[in-house]
Design a protein around this motif. Structure first.
Motif, short mmCIF file in Angstrom:
data_model
loop_
_atom_site.label_atom_id
_atom_site.label_comp_id
_atom_site.label_asym_id
_atom_site.label_seq_id
_atom_site.Cartn_x
_atom_site.Cartn_y
_atom_site.Cartn_z
N ASP A 30 -3.17 -9.77 -3.71
CA ASP A 30 -3.36 -8.49 -3.05
C ASP A 30 -2.18 -7.57 -3.35
N ARG A 32 -1.13 -5.10 -1.82
CA ARG A 32 -0.43 -4.63 -0.61
C ARG A 32 0.72 -5.54 -0.21
N CYS A 36 4.16 -4.61 1.86
CA CYS A 36 4.62 -5.27 3.10
C CYS A 36 6.09 -5.67 2.96
N CYS A 97 5.98 5.83 7.74
CA CYS A 97 4.55 5.95 8.07
C CYS A 97 4.13 7.42 8.00
N TYR A 101 1.59 9.11 5.29
CA TYR A 101 0.41 9.82 5.80
C TYR A 101 0.34 11.22 5.22
N GLN A 105 -1.44 8.66 1.60
CA GLN A 105 -1.44 7.22 1.31
C GLN A 105 -1.65 6.44 2.61
N PRO A 106 -2.91 6.30 3.06
CA PRO A 106 -3.15 5.66 4.35
C PRO A 106 -2.75 4.18 4.40
N VAL A 107 -2.84 3.48 3.27
CA VAL A 107 -2.46 2.06 3.27
C VAL A 107 -0.96 1.92 3.51
N GLY A 108 -0.15 2.71 2.81
CA GLY A 108 1.30 2.67 3.01
C GLY A 108 1.68 3.07 4.43
N ALA A 110 -0.21 2.71 7.09
CA ALA A 110 -0.61 1.61 7.99
C ALA A 110 0.37 0.44 7.92
N LEU A 111 0.84 0.10 6.71
CA LEU A 111 1.80 -1.00 6.57
C LEU A 111 3.07 -0.73 7.35
#
Length: 191
Positions: A30, A32, A36, A97, A101, A105-108, A110-111
């Protein structure tokens, strides 16, 4: 164990840290995972920056199975200074975050949000547990074990809620949260 000095700070790196890191990257591909790891490193960088701003570098940095642990400097910090140092890691995650946003980059985002929120859980071994213990110990100095009892109770309640949510919603992520809370609590007790 590898050990060396960076200025006035002793750095200890356990071989088990490398084993956990290798295992982490071997369990699936993954993309991501690297995000992390960066979120965790930036989090710890926030703590280091707070130490530096107060002119009190950490005495020791430990890289082990349970993650990265900073040992406070020899010179004691004031209560506000200690609280600022403990919250600095989550603050860095929340700023990152917001930046992710804004950059779409919503994944970054969220992490970093999850890393910051998780670290503030009132569980022994996490920043939130240290903050809660500090506040309880300063509020009730006559009761030595009050903070430990409160934190163990909160860890138990959070694990039970996570497992109940895992069962109710059939979502393995809640089970992983319970496992992470237990690991944080158990690794801290051994440290």
């Amino acid at each position: 164990m590898i050990s060396f000095r960076l200025g006035r700070t002793c750095v200890f790196v356990s071989f088990s840290f490398f084993a956990v890191l290798c295992l982490y990257f071997q369990l699936g591909q993954d993309p991501r995972k690297a995000g992390c790891l960066w979120a965790a490193l930036l989090h710890e960088g926030g703590h280091l920056a707070a130490f530096a701003l107060q002119g009190a570098p950490p005495q020791e940095i430990h890289f082990g199975v349970g993650g990265i642990r900073l040992v406070s400097s020899e010179q004691p910090l004031s209560l506000p200074g200690e609280l600022a140092t403990l919250t600095a890691g989550a603050l860095v995650n929340f700023v990152c975050c917001g930046l992710f946003y804004l950059l779409g980059q919503p994944v970054g985002a969220a992490l970093h949000l999850c890393t910051g929120l998780f670290s503030l859980l009132p569980v022994p071994g996490l920043d939130g547990g240290e903050i809660a213990a500090l506040i309880i110990e300063n509020r009730f100095p006559q009761s030595e074990k009050a903070a430990a009892r409160c934190l163990n109770l909160s860890a138990g309640v959070l694990c039970a809620l996570s497992l109940a949510a895992c069962w109710r919603y059939r979502a393995p992520g809640f089970g992983m949260l319970a496992a992470a809370i237990l690991c944080a609590a158990l690794c801290r007790k051994k440290a």
